[in-house]
Design a protein around this motif. Sequence first.
Motif, PDB file in Angstrom:
ATOM      1  N   GLY A 174       0.814  -1.183   0.113  1.00 64.15           N
ATOM      2  CA  GLY A 174       0.109   0.102   0.128  1.00 64.15           C
ATOM      3  C   GLY A 174       0.903   1.073  -0.102  1.00 64.15           C
ATOM      4  N   PHE A 221      -4.802   6.783   4.018  1.00 62.92           N
ATOM      5  CA  PHE A 221      -4.555   5.607   2.766  1.00 62.92           C
ATOM      6  C   PHE A 221      -4.773   6.316   1.455  1.00 62.92           C
ATOM      7  N   THR A 251      -3.957   0.795  -2.682  1.00 63.92           N
ATOM      8  CA  THR A 251      -3.249  -0.691  -2.279  1.00 63.92           C
ATOM      9  C   THR A 251      -3.366  -1.457  -3.229  1.00 63.92           C
ATOM     10  N   THR A 281      -6.729  -3.866  -7.430  1.00 60.08           N
ATOM     11  CA  THR A 281      -6.043  -2.382  -6.949  1.00 60.08           C
ATOM     12  C   THR A 281      -7.304  -1.490  -6.127  1.00 60.08           C
ATOM     13  N   CYS A 301       5.352   3.988   1.709  1.00 58.41           N
ATOM     14  CA  CYS A 301       5.073   2.536   1.186  1.00 58.41           C
ATOM     15  C   CYS A 301       4.835   1.452   2.456  1.00 58.41           C
ATOM     16  N   PRO A 351      -9.314  -5.775   0.409  1.00 59.27           N
ATOM     17  CA  PRO A 351      -8.282  -4.704   0.436  1.00 59.27           C
ATOM     18  C   PRO A 351      -7.919  -4.341   1.649  1.00 59.27           C
ATOM     19  N   ARG A 352      -6.723  -4.021   2.042  1.00 59.11           N
ATOM     20  CA  ARG A 352      -5.888  -3.236   3.281  1.00 59.11           C
ATOM     21  C   ARG A 352      -6.167  -1.581   2.983  1.00 59.11           C
ATOM     22  N   LYS A 353      -6.747  -0.927   3.770  1.00 61.72           N
ATOM     23  CA  LYS A 353      -7.134   0.269   3.592  1.00 61.72           C
ATOM     24  C   LYS A 353      -6.718   1.103   4.948  1.00 61.72           C
ATOM     25  N   TYR A 374      -1.194  -2.785   8.393  1.00 65.88           N
ATOM     26  CA  TYR A 374       0.198  -3.103   7.555  1.00 65.88           C
ATOM     27  C   TYR A 374       1.236  -3.282   8.782  1.00 65.88           C
TER      28      TYR A 374
END
Length: 129
Positions: free
Chosen positions: A35, A47, A50, A58, A96, A109-111, A116
């Motif tokens: 991400g 955000f 990602t 995406t 990043c 999705p990881r937002k 992270y």
Amino acid sequence: QVQLVESGGGLVQAGGSLRLSCAASGRTFVYYAMGWFRQAPGKEREFVATISRSGSSTYYADSVKGRFTISRDNARNLVYMQMNSLKPEDTAVYYCAAAYSTDYSGTYPRKRVEEYDYWGQGTQVTVSS
């Protein structure tokens, strides 16, 4: 352990373009969703985009949708973000980040920052009006 190093930031005029790169160490890069986040002075980290482990999925923040494109090269352990039509409000430090994931295709999705596991040190992007 994953180490991330960003590059490609700089000063650009409004309407211009930049491409950010993120180099990841280690042989387990393919196990991580990647991400990009950004943080402007006095604001929380937010955000931006990602990409799934496979690269097939995406997701973008509404503020950058249609202007930014995230991509990855699993053979070279690299993640990119092409930024077009830049605006002064895009000015921030861009980070990043890597999130360990069993979701290869990116169904979820990881937002969120807390999702992270590893972060780079950031690269400054400044857009002048």
